[in-house]
Design a protein around this motif. Structure first.
Motif, PDB file in Angstrom:
ATOM      1  N   THR A  95     -93.384  17.100 -19.918  1.00 61.63           N
ATOM      2  CA  THR A  95     -94.539  16.681 -19.118  1.00 61.63           C
ATOM      3  C   THR A  95     -95.662  17.715 -19.202  1.00 61.63           C
ATOM      4  N   ILE A  96     -95.295  18.997 -19.213  1.00 62.42           N
ATOM      5  CA  ILE A  96     -96.302  20.058 -19.340  1.00 62.42           C
ATOM      6  C   ILE A  96     -97.035  19.920 -20.671  1.00 62.42           C
ATOM      7  N   HIS A  97     -96.301  19.668 -21.743  1.00 61.62           N
ATOM      8  CA  HIS A  97     -96.943  19.485 -23.057  1.00 61.62           C
ATOM      9  C   HIS A  97     -97.846  18.250 -23.069  1.00 61.62           C
ATOM     10  N   LYS A  98     -97.419  17.187 -22.390  1.00 65.22           N
ATOM     11  CA  LYS A  98     -98.242  15.976 -22.326  1.00 65.22           C
ATOM     12  C   LYS A  98     -99.536  16.242 -21.554  1.00 65.22           C
ATOM     13  N   ILE A  99     -99.431  16.975 -20.436  1.00 66.35           N
ATOM     14  CA  ILE A  99    -100.626  17.310 -19.653  1.00 66.35           C
ATOM     15  C   ILE A  99    -101.562  18.194 -20.483  1.00 66.35           C
ATOM     16  N   ALA A 100    -101.003  19.153 -21.200  1.00 66.31           N
ATOM     17  CA  ALA A 100    -101.826  20.028 -22.038  1.00 66.31           C
ATOM     18  C   ALA A 100    -102.503  19.236 -23.145  1.00 66.31           C
ATOM     19  N   ASP A 101    -101.793  18.259 -23.702  1.00 64.92           N
ATOM     20  CA  ASP A 101    -102.381  17.413 -24.744  1.00 64.92           C
ATOM     21  C   ASP A 101    -103.521  16.568 -24.182  1.00 64.92           C
ATOM     22  N   ALA A 125    -105.364  17.339 -21.628  1.00 64.30           N
ATOM     23  CA  ALA A 125    -106.452  18.250 -21.288  1.00 64.30           C
ATOM     24  C   ALA A 125    -107.036  18.913 -22.530  1.00 64.30           C
ATOM     25  N   ARG A 126    -106.441  18.645 -23.664  1.00 63.48           N
ATOM     26  CA  ARG A 126    -106.867  19.213 -24.945  1.00 63.48           C
ATOM     27  C   ARG A 126    -106.882  20.739 -24.921  1.00 63.48           C
ATOM     28  N   ILE A 127    -105.788  21.307 -24.383  1.00 60.82           N
ATOM     29  CA  ILE A 127    -105.622  22.762 -24.414  1.00 60.82           C
ATOM     30  C   ILE A 127    -104.319  23.091 -25.130  1.00 60.82           C
ATOM     31  N   HIS A 128    -104.284  24.267 -25.724  1.00 64.09           N
ATOM     32  CA  HIS A 128    -103.086  24.717 -26.436  1.00 64.09           C
ATOM     33  C   HIS A 128    -102.317  25.679 -25.546  1.00 64.09           C
ATOM     34  N   ILE A 129    -101.041  25.420 -25.376  1.00 64.54           N
ATOM     35  CA  ILE A 129    -100.194  26.345 -24.634  1.00 64.54           C
ATOM     36  C   ILE A 129     -99.007  26.736 -25.495  1.00 64.54           C
TER      37      ILE A 129
END
Length: 96
Positions: free
Chosen positions: A7-13, A15-19
């Protein structure tokens, strides 16, 4: 609601940010704390609370916009260094 790494990766995607992967481990508990706080806020009874748009209930105190001649063109140009009958004459400051 508990968030996981997916879910964190989906939210980052979204938001178009790289984590990085090590950031995911620190973001999971932080975002879960935020969500649990939001769940606490949802428990409040707000049935008789009016939505707040402005901090106070003052109404607009502006004056009516009325066009009026405060000064004549001749009086306005009286103290100008250079002018013609209607306009101020100023030196050119931008050159091509």
């Amino acid at each position: 609601m508990n968030l996981d790494a997916k879910t964190i990766h989906k939210i980052a995607d979204l938001a178009r940010i790289h984590i990085d992967e090590q950031e995911v481990d620190t973001l999971i508990p932080e975002m879960n704390k935020i969500l649990s706080f939001m769940e606490k806020l949802n428990e409040l009874d707000t049935t008789n609370v009016k939505p707040l748009v402005y901090m106070n209930e003052s109404v607009n105190v502006w004056r009516e916009d009325v066009v009026k001649q405060e000064i004549s063109t001749a009086d306005g140009l009286k103290n100008a260094a250079k002018h013609n009958e209607q306009f101020f004459m100023v030196p050119k400051i931008i050159e091509k």
